[in-house]
Design a protein around this motif. Structure first.
Motif, PDB file in Angstrom:
ATOM      1  N   GLU A 195       0.793  -1.224   0.000  1.00 28.12           N
ATOM      2  CA  GLU A 195       0.000   0.000   0.000  1.00 28.12           C
ATOM      3  C   GLU A 195       0.835   1.289   0.000  1.00 28.12           C
ATOM      4  O   GLU A 195       0.418   2.293  -0.541  1.00 28.12           O
ATOM      5  CB  GLU A 195      -0.908  -0.039   1.252  1.00 28.12           C
ATOM      6  CG  GLU A 195      -1.673   1.217   1.601  1.00 28.12           C
ATOM      7  CD  GLU A 195      -2.887   1.486   0.711  1.00 28.12           C
ATOM      8  OE1 GLU A 195      -3.255   0.619  -0.097  1.00 28.12           O
ATOM      9  OE2 GLU A 195      -3.452   2.584   0.831  1.00 28.12           O
ATOM     10  N   THR A 196       2.029   1.266   0.639  1.00 34.68           N
ATOM     11  CA  THR A 196       2.677   2.571   0.853  1.00 34.68           C
ATOM     12  C   THR A 196       4.124   2.651   0.352  1.00 34.68           C
ATOM     13  O   THR A 196       4.776   1.628   0.110  1.00 34.68           O
ATOM     14  CB  THR A 196       2.592   2.989   2.344  1.00 34.68           C
ATOM     15  OG1 THR A 196       2.851   4.392   2.445  1.00 34.68           O
ATOM     16  CG2 THR A 196       3.593   2.258   3.222  1.00 34.68           C
ATOM     17  N   THR A 197       4.604   3.899   0.227  1.00 32.02           N
ATOM     18  CA  THR A 197       5.947   4.180  -0.302  1.00 32.02           C
ATOM     19  C   THR A 197       7.024   3.400   0.455  1.00 32.02           C
ATOM     20  O   THR A 197       7.886   2.766  -0.164  1.00 32.02           O
ATOM     21  CB  THR A 197       6.250   5.696  -0.151  1.00 32.02           C
ATOM     22  OG1 THR A 197       5.112   6.436  -0.584  1.00 32.02           O
ATOM     23  CG2 THR A 197       7.464   6.107  -0.947  1.00 32.02           C
ATOM     24  N   THR A 198       6.969   3.454   1.776  1.00 34.15           N
ATOM     25  CA  THR A 198       7.998   2.780   2.583  1.00 34.15           C
ATOM     26  C   THR A 198       8.035   1.287   2.281  1.00 34.15           C
ATOM     27  O   THR A 198       9.108   0.704   2.115  1.00 34.15           O
ATOM     28  CB  THR A 198       7.726   3.041   4.096  1.00 34.15           C
ATOM     29  OG1 THR A 198       8.087   4.400   4.358  1.00 34.15           O
ATOM     30  CG2 THR A 198       8.513   2.129   4.998  1.00 34.15           C
ATOM     31  N   GLY A 199       6.873   0.651   2.175  1.00 32.68           N
ATOM     32  CA  GLY A 199       6.809  -0.784   1.871  1.00 32.68           C
ATOM     33  C   GLY A 199       7.365  -1.080   0.487  1.00 32.68           C
ATOM     34  O   GLY A 199       8.094  -2.068   0.292  1.00 32.68           O
ATOM     35  N   VAL A 259      12.150  21.346   4.243  1.00 26.93           N
ATOM     36  CA  VAL A 259      13.498  20.783   4.382  1.00 26.93           C
ATOM     37  C   VAL A 259      13.586  19.586   3.448  1.00 26.93           C
ATOM     38  O   VAL A 259      12.726  18.699   3.510  1.00 26.93           O
ATOM     39  CB  VAL A 259      13.747  20.340   5.847  1.00 26.93           C
ATOM     40  CG1 VAL A 259      15.090  19.629   5.985  1.00 26.93           C
ATOM     41  CG2 VAL A 259      13.686  21.545   6.789  1.00 26.93           C
ATOM     42  N   GLU A 260      14.548  19.572   2.554  1.00 22.29           N
ATOM     43  CA  GLU A 260      14.673  18.488   1.567  1.00 22.29           C
ATOM     44  C   GLU A 260      16.123  18.077   1.395  1.00 22.29           C
ATOM     45  O   GLU A 260      17.038  18.880   1.585  1.00 22.29           O
ATOM     46  CB  GLU A 260      14.134  18.950   0.202  1.00 22.29           C
ATOM     47  CG  GLU A 260      12.869  18.248  -0.269  1.00 22.29           C
ATOM     48  CD  GLU A 260      12.971  16.746  -0.473  1.00 22.29           C
ATOM     49  OE1 GLU A 260      14.082  16.216  -0.595  1.00 22.29           O
ATOM     50  OE2 GLU A 260      11.912  16.083  -0.524  1.00 22.29           O
ATOM     51  N   VAL A 261      16.348  16.818   1.003  1.00 19.30           N
ATOM     52  CA  VAL A 261      17.701  16.370   0.665  1.00 19.30           C
ATOM     53  C   VAL A 261      17.880  16.283  -0.851  1.00 19.30           C
ATOM     54  O   VAL A 261      19.002  16.250  -1.339  1.00 19.30           O
ATOM     55  CB  VAL A 261      18.029  14.982   1.293  1.00 19.30           C
ATOM     56  CG1 VAL A 261      18.115  15.075   2.801  1.00 19.30           C
ATOM     57  CG2 VAL A 261      17.012  13.926   0.878  1.00 19.30           C
TER      58      VAL A 261
END
Ligand code: NAI
Length: 415
Positions: free
Chosen positions: A147-151, A233-235
């Motif tokens: 379902e999600t980005t991290t997964g 804040v971004e990398v």
């Protein structure tokens, strides 16, 4: 039937919640009608780790109506809605979830739902996929969804290392998922969570959003819409540039820490807000996370530094630092939109879960034909979901004329 929920007597209230969600999920309800007629999941065993919310209830009921048997565990120790969990048990779903699980309970519940020897698994965050890979080599699966980005990031790492044992559909990567769920759904529900936990005024506050991905963009835009002055804040140089051109201030956390009054992490990364940042913050700074795991804010570090702490009200903890400043942590640093509010509104989950339902059907129909890879949701499914949603909203779109169809295939026409 086996189950483990907080209190079955909450089922009546849960049923009403689910009915309320059903009214706002027209695309999934249309799929349910088809499933009822065609029974495309007949005989299928599914185990799912999903946030046990009223919207998830609409999904698992639909899968059951399609012919599947479903076992369900929560995707986060704080995100289960106990009334919904109770109502689902009465609907014949094997639910193992309650709000306030310990980490041990959480994994015990994953073990429980795997006892039914699922043929397809559905996950939100990748813990179920990782558990199956590490502990259940004997389990034969047709496939899984995520379902999600991290997964999806975790599953792609498994694919790259050559250890992925079954095909997975990355539901997160459907256009009709990330564009609406991650951006619009999390944008709204994160603010909902912050408001329920604090009841502060957003207008005039300096808000710092870490991560300008799909989730971060939605949060930053909505905070601005409510009158906050937003720092990003971004990398990533690309995303940072996008944020600047969208009109946000962009700077490193070391600088933003001194300016912010509300901090929200949405990166999928670890220790984005660390001790050195917290020490620089203003008295009264509020910390919240909307990324999948509770690792984005260094909660352990905060606890180690703090002289004292107390719970002000549900989901709002005060930490007093040695420098005398008070820092407020929401929902223990877990995803604030699910822990302090109710997650995404049903209208958004209608899209995500229509993709889930059709992806499960796709895996079942194509069992044995897919490779052990992470697949995107087939475009046909993505478009079907968009069409069903538009239909449910009563919106018609422009059809192309035959001349336009021909024109779009030409390369000779020019100036
Ligand atoms: P994304 O990959 O589109 O965006 C993440 C952004 O964070 C990227 O632009 C990346 O460059 C940036 N980033 C990484 N490390 C950073 C750091 N140390 N400091 C600042 N920025 C950093 O991912 P998306 O879709 O926006 O998801 C973000 C997280 O939110 C994931 O964990 C995802 O699973 C979760 N999520 C949570 C939802 C909720 O309901 N709370 C809903 C959907 C996703």
């Amino acid at each position: 039937m086996d189950y483990k929920v907080k209190d079955l007597s909450l089922a009546e209230q849960g049923k009403k919640q689910i009915e309320w969600a059903e009214i706002h999920m027209p695309a999934l309800m249309e799929i349910r009608k088809q499933f009822e007629k065609e029974k495309p999941l007949q005989g299928l065993r599914i185990s799912a780790v999903l946030h046990v919310t009223k919207e998830t209830a609409v999904l698992v009921k639909t899968l059951k109506i399609g012919g599947a048997t479903v076992a369900l565990a929560g995707s986060n120790p704080l995100s289960t809605q106990d009334d919904v969990a109770a109502a689902l048990v009465e609907e014949g779903i094997r639910v193992f979830a309650w709000r306030g699980e310990t980490e041990k309970d959480y994994y015990d519940n994953i073990k429980e739902i795997l006892k039914y020897e699922p043929q397809i698994i559905m996950d939100d965050g990748g813990d179920l996929h990782a558990y199956v890979h590490e502990n259940m080599p004997q389990l034969k699966l047709f496939g899984g969804t995520e379902e999600t980005t991290t997964g999806v990031i975790r599953l792609k790492a498994m694919e790259e290392q050559g250890v992925l044992r079954y095909p997975v559909i990355a539901v997160n990567n459907a256009f009709t998922k990330y564009l609406f769920d991650n951006r619009i759904g999390t944008g709204q529900s994160t603010i909902d969570g912050i408001l329920r936990a604090t009841n502060i005024l957003i207008a005039g506050k300096v808000a710092v959003v870490a991560g300008y991905g799909w989730v971060g963009r939605g949060i930053a835009q909505r905070l601005r819409g409510m009158g906050a002055r937003v720092i990003v804040v971004e990398v990533s140089p690309l995303r940072a540039l996008e944020a600047v051109m969208d009109g946000f201030d962009v700077m490193p956390m070391s600088k933003a820490a001194e300016l912010g009054e509300i901090f929200i992490t949405a990166t999928g990364n670890i220790n984005v807000i660390r001790k050195e940042h917290i020490l620089k913050m203003k008295d009264g700074a509020i910390l919240a996370n909307s990324g999948h795991f509770n690792v984005e804010i260094d909660v352990k570090g905060l606890k180690e530094m703090a002289k004292s702490s107390r719970l002000i009200r549900p989901n709002l903890e005060e930490y007093e630092l040695p420098n005398g400043k008070r820092i407020y942590l929401l929902a223990e640093g877990r995803l604030v939109n699910l822990a302090a509010a109710e997650g995404h509104p049903s209208e958004v989950m209608d899209l995500s879960f229509s993709n889930q339902a059709l992806s499960v059907k796709y895996i079942y129909e194509n069992r044995g034909k897919l490779e052990n890879k992470v697949y995107n949701v087939p475009q046909e499914i993505d478009e079907t979901v968009a069409k069903l949603k538009l239909k449910g909203m009563g919106i018609e779109i422009e059809p192309m004329t035959q001349e336009q169809i021909e024109y779009m295939k030409q390369w000779r026409y020019g100036t």
